[in-house]
Scaffold this active site. Sequence first.
Site, mmCIF file in Angstrom:
data_model
loop_
_atom_site.group_PDB
_atom_site.id
_atom_site.type_symbol
_atom_site.label_atom_id
_atom_site.label_comp_id
_atom_site.label_asym_id
_atom_site.label_seq_id
_atom_site.Cartn_x
_atom_site.Cartn_y
_atom_site.Cartn_z
ATOM 1 C CG HIS A 137 6.231 2.900 1.059
ATOM 2 N ND1 HIS A 137 4.910 3.179 1.326
ATOM 3 C CD2 HIS A 137 6.659 2.092 2.069
ATOM 4 C CE1 HIS A 137 4.550 2.558 2.432
ATOM 5 N NE2 HIS A 137 5.585 1.902 2.909
ATOM 6 C CG ASP A 162 8.149 2.661 10.651
ATOM 7 O OD1 ASP A 162 7.209 2.547 11.443
ATOM 8 O OD2 ASP A 162 8.005 2.742 9.425
ATOM 9 C CG PHE A 178 -2.258 0.750 0.835
ATOM 10 C CD1 PHE A 178 -3.188 0.196 -0.028
ATOM 11 C CD2 PHE A 178 -2.510 2.007 1.344
ATOM 12 C CE1 PHE A 178 -4.351 0.884 -0.378
ATOM 13 C CE2 PHE A 178 -3.671 2.703 1.013
ATOM 14 C CZ PHE A 178 -4.587 2.130 0.147
ATOM 15 C CD GLN A 230 10.845 -1.201 10.488
ATOM 16 O OE1 GLN A 230 9.882 -1.929 10.679
ATOM 17 N NE2 GLN A 230 10.956 -0.439 9.405
#
Length: 281
Positions: A37, A150, A32, A153
């Site tokens: 991204h 993130d 998605f 992460q």
Amino acid sequence: MKIVKTISEVRAAVKAWRAEGLSVGLVPTMGFLHEGHKSLIDRAVKENDRVVVSDFVNPTQFGPTEDLASYPRDLERDATLCENAGAALLFNPEPSEMYAEDACTFVDMSGLTGELCGKSRPIHFRGVCTVVSKLFHIVAPDRAYFGQKDAQQLSVIRRMVRDLNFDIEIIGCPIVREADGLAKSSRNTYLNAEERKAALVLSQAVKLGQKLAADGEASADAITTAMKELIEKEPLARIDYVKAVDAVSVEPVSKMQPPVLVAMAVYIGKTRLIDNFIYEG
């Protein structure tokens, strides 16, 4: 651009590229895809001869009450974005391709996962570390690209790569935001119009924290308290955490001695959103 479903197809493609002496970049995603991204893919394309994008909603990083089933998916849209950005391969496996039915091996980490999202989502980073290490073994890239949104992460992946001796360069890329400041996220699609407006309180809190730090506020608690007070004024917001930690070790800090990661997770209605900034002095 090719779309492949199996590990053997990825390995065959990478083997052929390596035979030509080409460098390989990897952008791991859960699909998605959005402009955040795309910024990772753009950088990967700029810095590598070939780029693999993984598009896989990883079941092992979701808790039993989390949104695995409802997590947004749109492979056709993702493929268009990847192709337009210049990716060479889109890897979209089924869970059964990534995890054998009797799989019982995981990659886990202590220390860096005890705070922030790791505290409120106790199995999350075990799932992240496991799937990312699997992708690293499958693709064997020269470089892998992750977003700063993130941030925990990113710290966890960097430590895992160091501790397990992966020969991969980890590239962190800046947060991409909407025009009004909201950090781009696949979960933003869950928000209705009222919640979307309320969600701006996260980026407003980030700006407040950044200003306080830039103006010389040395107390991490004073900064996070001010951010919490701002968020609590929004009726639709419910704070999971707002914390200041060392940006490398992810251990709580009391002073704004850089590098400090100031991170938050906030529920807007039923949707959990994250945002952060790193104070580097």
